[in-house]
Design a protein around this motif. Structure first.
Motif, PDB file in Angstrom:
ATOM      1  N   CYS A  48     -13.109   2.312 -30.943  1.00 47.80           N
ATOM      2  CA  CYS A  48     -14.574   2.364 -30.941  1.00 47.80           C
ATOM      3  C   CYS A  48     -15.100   3.751 -30.609  1.00 47.80           C
ATOM      4  CB  CYS A  48     -15.127   1.345 -29.952  1.00 47.80           C
ATOM      5  SG  CYS A  48     -14.526   1.580 -28.283  1.00 47.80           S
TER       6      CYS A  48
ATOM      7  N   GLY B 155     -14.873 -16.634 -34.732  1.00 48.49           N
ATOM      8  CA  GLY B 155     -16.074 -16.495 -33.910  1.00 48.49           C
ATOM      9  C   GLY B 155     -17.276 -17.244 -34.438  1.00 48.49           C
TER      10      GLY B 155
ATOM     11  N   GLU C  61     -19.620   2.873 -39.884  1.00 48.22           N
ATOM     12  CA  GLU C  61     -18.649   3.305 -38.866  1.00 48.22           C
ATOM     13  C   GLU C  61     -17.288   3.258 -39.563  1.00 48.22           C
ATOM     14  OE1 GLU C  61     -18.293   0.564 -35.608  1.00 48.22           O
ATOM     15  OE2 GLU C  61     -16.808   1.780 -34.583  1.00 48.22           O
TER      16      GLU C  61
ATOM     17  N   GLY D  51     -17.599  -5.720 -29.821  1.00 47.92           N
ATOM     18  CA  GLY D  51     -17.362  -5.860 -31.256  1.00 47.92           C
ATOM     19  C   GLY D  51     -18.373  -5.057 -32.047  1.00 47.92           C
ATOM     20  N   SER D  52     -18.566  -5.454 -33.275  1.00 46.47           N
ATOM     21  CA  SER D  52     -19.422  -4.668 -34.168  1.00 46.47           C
ATOM     22  C   SER D  52     -20.905  -4.818 -33.814  1.00 46.47           C
ATOM     23  CB  SER D  52     -19.202  -5.121 -35.610  1.00 46.47           C
ATOM     24  OG  SER D  52     -19.561  -6.482 -35.732  1.00 46.47           O
TER      25      SER D  52
ATOM     26  N   GLU E 193      -9.807 -13.421 -33.669  1.00 43.41           N
ATOM     27  CA  GLU E 193      -8.853 -14.184 -34.473  1.00 43.41           C
ATOM     28  C   GLU E 193      -7.963 -13.274 -35.319  1.00 43.41           C
ATOM     29  OE1 GLU E 193     -12.121 -14.020 -34.642  1.00 43.41           O
ATOM     30  OE2 GLU E 193     -12.949 -14.533 -36.610  1.00 43.41           O
TER      31      GLU E 193
ATOM     32  N   GLU F 210     -20.990  -4.324 -25.969  1.00 47.61           N
ATOM     33  CA  GLU F 210     -20.165  -3.121 -26.141  1.00 47.61           C
ATOM     34  C   GLU F 210     -19.913  -2.985 -27.633  1.00 47.61           C
ATOM     35  OE1 GLU F 210     -19.072  -1.064 -23.719  1.00 47.61           O
ATOM     36  OE2 GLU F 210     -19.775  -2.203 -22.000  1.00 47.61           O
ATOM     37  N   LEU F 211     -20.739  -2.173 -28.301  1.00 48.10           N
ATOM     38  CA  LEU F 211     -20.724  -2.146 -29.768  1.00 48.10           C
ATOM     39  C   LEU F 211     -20.095  -0.859 -30.307  1.00 48.10           C
ATOM     40  CD1 LEU F 211     -24.355  -3.534 -30.210  1.00 48.10           C
ATOM     41  CD2 LEU F 211     -22.233  -4.810 -29.882  1.00 48.10           C
ATOM     42  N   GLY F 212     -20.276  -0.646 -31.584  1.00 45.81           N
ATOM     43  CA  GLY F 212     -19.636   0.513 -32.220  1.00 45.81           C
ATOM     44  C   GLY F 212     -20.645   1.557 -32.632  1.00 45.81           C
TER      45      GLY F 212
ATOM     46  N   LYS G 163     -12.870 -15.589 -25.252  1.00 46.76           N
ATOM     47  CA  LYS G 163     -12.753 -15.782 -26.706  1.00 46.76           C
ATOM     48  C   LYS G 163     -12.173 -14.511 -27.322  1.00 46.76           C
ATOM     49  CE  LYS G 163     -13.699 -16.503 -31.088  1.00 46.76           C
ATOM     50  NZ  LYS G 163     -12.881 -15.342 -31.526  1.00 46.76           N
TER      51      LYS G 163
ATOM     52  N   TRP H 221     -10.478  -7.046 -32.120  1.00 45.66           N
ATOM     53  CA  TRP H 221      -9.041  -7.044 -32.423  1.00 45.66           C
ATOM     54  C   TRP H 221      -8.358  -5.688 -32.199  1.00 45.66           C
ATOM     55  CZ3 TRP H 221      -8.544  -3.234 -35.902  1.00 45.66           C
ATOM     56  CH2 TRP H 221      -9.604  -2.994 -36.783  1.00 45.66           C
TER      57      TRP H 221
ATOM     58  N   TYR I  58     -19.914  -9.146 -24.643  1.00 43.50           N
ATOM     59  CA  TYR I  58     -19.401  -9.093 -26.012  1.00 43.50           C
ATOM     60  C   TYR I  58     -18.944  -7.686 -26.380  1.00 43.50           C
ATOM     61  CZ  TYR I  58     -19.580  -8.569 -31.044  1.00 43.50           C
ATOM     62  OH  TYR I  58     -19.270  -8.250 -32.339  1.00 43.50           O
TER      63      TYR I  58
ATOM     64  N   GLY J 210     -13.900 -10.854 -27.313  1.00 41.71           N
ATOM     65  CA  GLY J 210     -13.170  -9.612 -27.575  1.00 41.71           C
ATOM     66  C   GLY J 210     -12.983  -9.316 -29.049  1.00 41.71           C
TER      67      GLY J 210
HETATM   68  P1  NAD Z   1     -16.420  -8.273 -34.768  1.00 44.31           P
HETATM   69  O1  NAD Z   1     -17.836  -8.085 -34.395  1.00 44.31           O
HETATM   70  O2  NAD Z   1     -16.102  -8.639 -36.154  1.00 44.31           O
HETATM   71  O3  NAD Z   1     -15.748  -9.385 -33.856  1.00 44.31           O
HETATM   72  C1  NAD Z   1     -15.772  -9.355 -32.450  1.00 44.31           C
HETATM   73  C2  NAD Z   1     -15.746 -10.781 -31.923  1.00 44.31           C
HETATM   74  O4  NAD Z   1     -16.886 -11.471 -32.386  1.00 44.31           O
HETATM   75  C3  NAD Z   1     -14.528 -11.594 -32.369  1.00 44.31           C
HETATM   76  O5  NAD Z   1     -14.025 -12.325 -31.266  1.00 44.31           O
HETATM   77  C4  NAD Z   1     -15.096 -12.506 -33.413  1.00 44.31           C
HETATM   78  O6  NAD Z   1     -14.411 -13.747 -33.479  1.00 44.31           O
HETATM   79  C5  NAD Z   1     -16.520 -12.714 -32.945  1.00 44.31           C
HETATM   80  N1  NAD Z   1     -17.443 -13.020 -34.047  1.00 44.31           N
HETATM   81  C6  NAD Z   1     -17.388 -12.551 -35.316  1.00 44.31           C
HETATM   82  N2  NAD Z   1     -18.412 -13.058 -36.038  1.00 44.31           N
HETATM   83  C7  NAD Z   1     -19.130 -13.843 -35.210  1.00 44.31           C
HETATM   84  C8  NAD Z   1     -20.313 -14.642 -35.365  1.00 44.31           C
HETATM   85  N3  NAD Z   1     -20.969 -14.704 -36.525  1.00 44.31           N
HETATM   86  N4  NAD Z   1     -20.771 -15.296 -34.285  1.00 44.31           N
HETATM   87  C9  NAD Z   1     -20.151 -15.233 -33.105  1.00 44.31           C
HETATM   88  N5  NAD Z   1     -19.018 -14.506 -32.909  1.00 44.31           N
HETATM   89  C10 NAD Z   1     -18.526 -13.821 -33.933  1.00 44.31           C
HETATM   90  O7  NAD Z   1     -15.739  -6.918 -34.330  1.00 44.31           O
HETATM   91  P2  NAD Z   1     -14.266  -6.463 -34.623  1.00 44.31           P
HETATM   92  O8  NAD Z   1     -14.141  -6.210 -36.090  1.00 44.31           O
HETATM   93  O9  NAD Z   1     -13.295  -7.361 -33.950  1.00 44.31           O
HETATM   94  O10 NAD Z   1     -14.219  -5.046 -33.851  1.00 44.31           O
HETATM   95  C11 NAD Z   1     -14.598  -3.857 -34.429  1.00 44.31           C
HETATM   96  C12 NAD Z   1     -15.937  -3.383 -33.922  1.00 44.31           C
HETATM   97  O11 NAD Z   1     -15.979  -3.459 -32.520  1.00 44.31           O
HETATM   98  C13 NAD Z   1     -16.235  -1.938 -34.248  1.00 44.31           C
HETATM   99  O12 NAD Z   1     -17.575  -1.814 -34.610  1.00 44.31           O
HETATM  100  C14 NAD Z   1     -15.985  -1.214 -32.946  1.00 44.31           C
HETATM  101  O13 NAD Z   1     -16.677   0.001 -32.788  1.00 44.31           O
HETATM  102  C15 NAD Z   1     -16.426  -2.232 -31.960  1.00 44.31           C
HETATM  103  N6  NAD Z   1     -15.786  -2.006 -30.690  1.00 44.31           N
HETATM  104  C16 NAD Z   1     -16.530  -1.596 -29.638  1.00 44.31           C
HETATM  105  C17 NAD Z   1     -15.912  -1.338 -28.430  1.00 44.31           C
HETATM  106  C18 NAD Z   1     -16.682  -0.880 -27.233  1.00 44.31           C
HETATM  107  O14 NAD Z   1     -16.114  -0.884 -26.154  1.00 44.31           O
HETATM  108  N7  NAD Z   1     -17.952  -0.506 -27.345  1.00 44.31           N
HETATM  109  C19 NAD Z   1     -14.545  -1.512 -28.301  1.00 44.31           C
HETATM  110  C20 NAD Z   1     -13.822  -1.939 -29.406  1.00 44.31           C
HETATM  111  C21 NAD Z   1     -14.449  -2.192 -30.589  1.00 44.31           C
END
Ligand code: NAD
Length: 443
Positions: free
Chosen positions: A231, A155, A321, A175-176, A126, A197-199, A123, A99, A173, A97
């Motif tokens: 997102c 992560g 973004e 995140g970004s 953090e 599920e990205l951005g 997971k 943040w 997953y 997930g």
């Molecule tokens: P992030 O990618 O930095 O982190 C997401 C998760 O990945 C965290 O749990 C983190 O610990 C883990 N992580 C980070 N680096 C890693 C690595 N090198 N290897 C393995 N795991 C790792 O994203 P964020 O900053 O928490 O969230 C913001 C992003 O998420 C934005 O781009 C946003 O658009 C996107 N987002 C998408 C959705 C969706 O539903 N599509 C929803 C919310 C956020």
């Protein structure tokens, strides 16, 4: 492997236990979400806890029917067999997930994973540590580690060794896009299927015939909710040059109506998650002319709802973004010009078109491939669990919510059942002399 997670009774029991524990933890979750992101209890309910509850109740009500085998017709060649599909658990799945909605985006996929009959590694991010602690307490109070394991930590430190040592049956997953690529690569090593599920940059396109007041209110609602850290927040606006001033006027009215003239001291306005994000965001102030907002304070991680104009399309604010309360308003004079700007960031997670005309709506929905879309709305499509939610291409792959979550966390197994009372020679070698019959049956 023991089969313990597979019965309907077990799955329902765990979903109901989870429901009870989350409701009992509502106060702790509210306090944590306030500490991490300054979310009010109302916002926390609408976008995190209540959102999750809605999905959970829907799943509890429907899981029995989703588990029923689905019959499909059997072709002539295979008569008198019967054919059906069943939904099989994937096995052990990993849910990662972000943040920004730390509870909802970790616990909502968990519903699908439990309903699917899987074991789970959870997971959290953090960067929302207070909420993470409450979620950890909920999970650890309910489930043994060999069913649902909660793993905290950075992560980049925690996940790669886990992926090396263990083969997950699925990685989900959120995140970004940048980290999504790392996850996808790691998964590919062991041919692990993924949901990403990205951005991305989700555009809001305003047509000349749009209701400007309604468009402004709806865009401002989602753009400045959670201080823009959403997102599916409209990343930037494209408006016909002739309507720029009226739109900005309506946007300012909406912002002041929602958050007053002093958002810093408004209870319902959120904060930026941490210093790193705050420092990144305030840099964007230099990329255009600030026509509203622009105030910021590092110590309280505050950034005022801000409208930027006169932005060069290659400015940093138009490359990244934004993921914060800064709203670029760009103008266009032809659909081609607007499309050229949108196509610089293909496959946005969401696309919003504001128009009163069906043909214009169809034009834009056809021209812009995106994960999801709204007409005269922004982001609310994800609150209807009858709609699958997910991206495409750069904004991700796969989807979830409602039945789609159950589908994502199960394998659709195809089964053919053939009786033994009839066993014609036709299907057995040698086939010489049976060509005419095979031609009749196959093809
Ligand atoms: P992030 O990618 O930095 O982190 C997401 C998760 O990945 C965290 O749990 C983190 O610990 C883990 N992580 C980070 N680096 C890693 C690595 N090198 N290897 C393995 N795991 C790792 O994203 P964020 O900053 O928490 O969230 C913001 C992003 O998420 C934005 O781009 C946003 O658009 C996107 N987002 C998408 C959705 C969706 O539903 N599509 C929803 C919310 C956020």
């Amino acid at each position: 492997m023991s089969g313990a997670t597979q019965t309907l009774a077990f799955r329902l029991l765990q979903l109901n236990r989870l429901k009870k524990a989350v409701l009992e933890s509502e106060k702790a979750l509210n306090e944590a979400l306030y500490a991490d992101l300054k979310k009010t209890p109302e916002e926390a309910w609408a976008t995190e806890i209540g959102f999750f509850m809605n999905e959970l109740n829907y799943t509890i009500d429907h899981i029995k029917s989703w588990l029923q085998p689905t019959s499909v017709p059997t072709n002539l060649l295979n008569q008198p067999s019967s054919c059906f599909t069943i939904r099989e658990p994937l096995g052990v799945v990993c849910i990662i997930g972000p943040w920004n909605y730390p509870f909802q985006l970790l616990f909502t996929p968990l519903i699908g994973a439990i309903a699917g009959g899987n074991c789970v590694v959870l997971k959290p991010s953090e960067f929302a540590p207070t909420t993470s602690k409450v979620m950890q307490q909920i999970i650890n109070s309910l489930f043994p580690d060999n069913y649902i394991l909660y793993v905290e930590g950075e992560g980049a430190q925690v996940l790669p060794p886990m992926f090396n040592e263990f083969r997950f049956d699925h990685i989900f997953y959120t995140g970004s896009t940048e980290v999504g690529k790392i996850i996808y690569k790691a998964a590919a090593e062991k041919l692990v299927p993924v949901t990403l599920e990205l951005g991305g940059k989700s555009p809001a396109l305003i047509a000349a015939d749009a209701n400007m007041k309604v468009a402004a209110r709806r865009i401002a609602t989602t753009k400045f909710s959670n201080a823009g850290q959403m997102c599916v927040a409209p990343d930037y606006i494209l408006v016909p040059t002739a309507f720029k001033d009226v739109l900005i006027e309506e946007l300012i009215k909406a912002i002041q109506q929602f958050y007053g003239k002093d958002a810093a001291n408004t209870e319902g306005y959120g904060k930026i998650i941490n210093n790193k994000q705050w420092s990144r965001l305030v840099q964007y102030f230099n990329d255009g002319k600030i026509v509203y907002g622009g105030k910021s304070d590092a110590s309280s991680l505050f950034i005022e709802p801000t409208i930027l104009t006169d932005i060069k399309v290659d400015a940093k604010v138009m490359q990244d973004e934004i993921f914060g309360p800064i709203l670029p308003v760009l103008t266009y004079d032809s659909n081609e010009e607007a499309l050229e700007i949108i196509n610089r960031h293909p496959n946005p997670l969401a696309f919003y078109v504001f128009t009163s005309n069906e043909a214009t709506q169809d034009y834009w929905l056809t021209k812009v491939p995106s994960g999801g879309a709204c007409v005269n709305n922004a982001s609310w499509h994800l609150t209807n669990h009858a709609l699958p939610f997910g991206g495409r291409g750069y904004s991700g792959m796969g989807g979830y919510h409602g039945k789609s979550s159950f589908d994502t966390f199960t394998h659709l197994k195809a089964v053919m059942k053939t009786p033994t009372w009839i066993d014609p020679d036709l299907k057995y070698p040698p086939y010489k002399g049976k060509g005419w019959l095979l031609k009749k049956l196959i093809g």
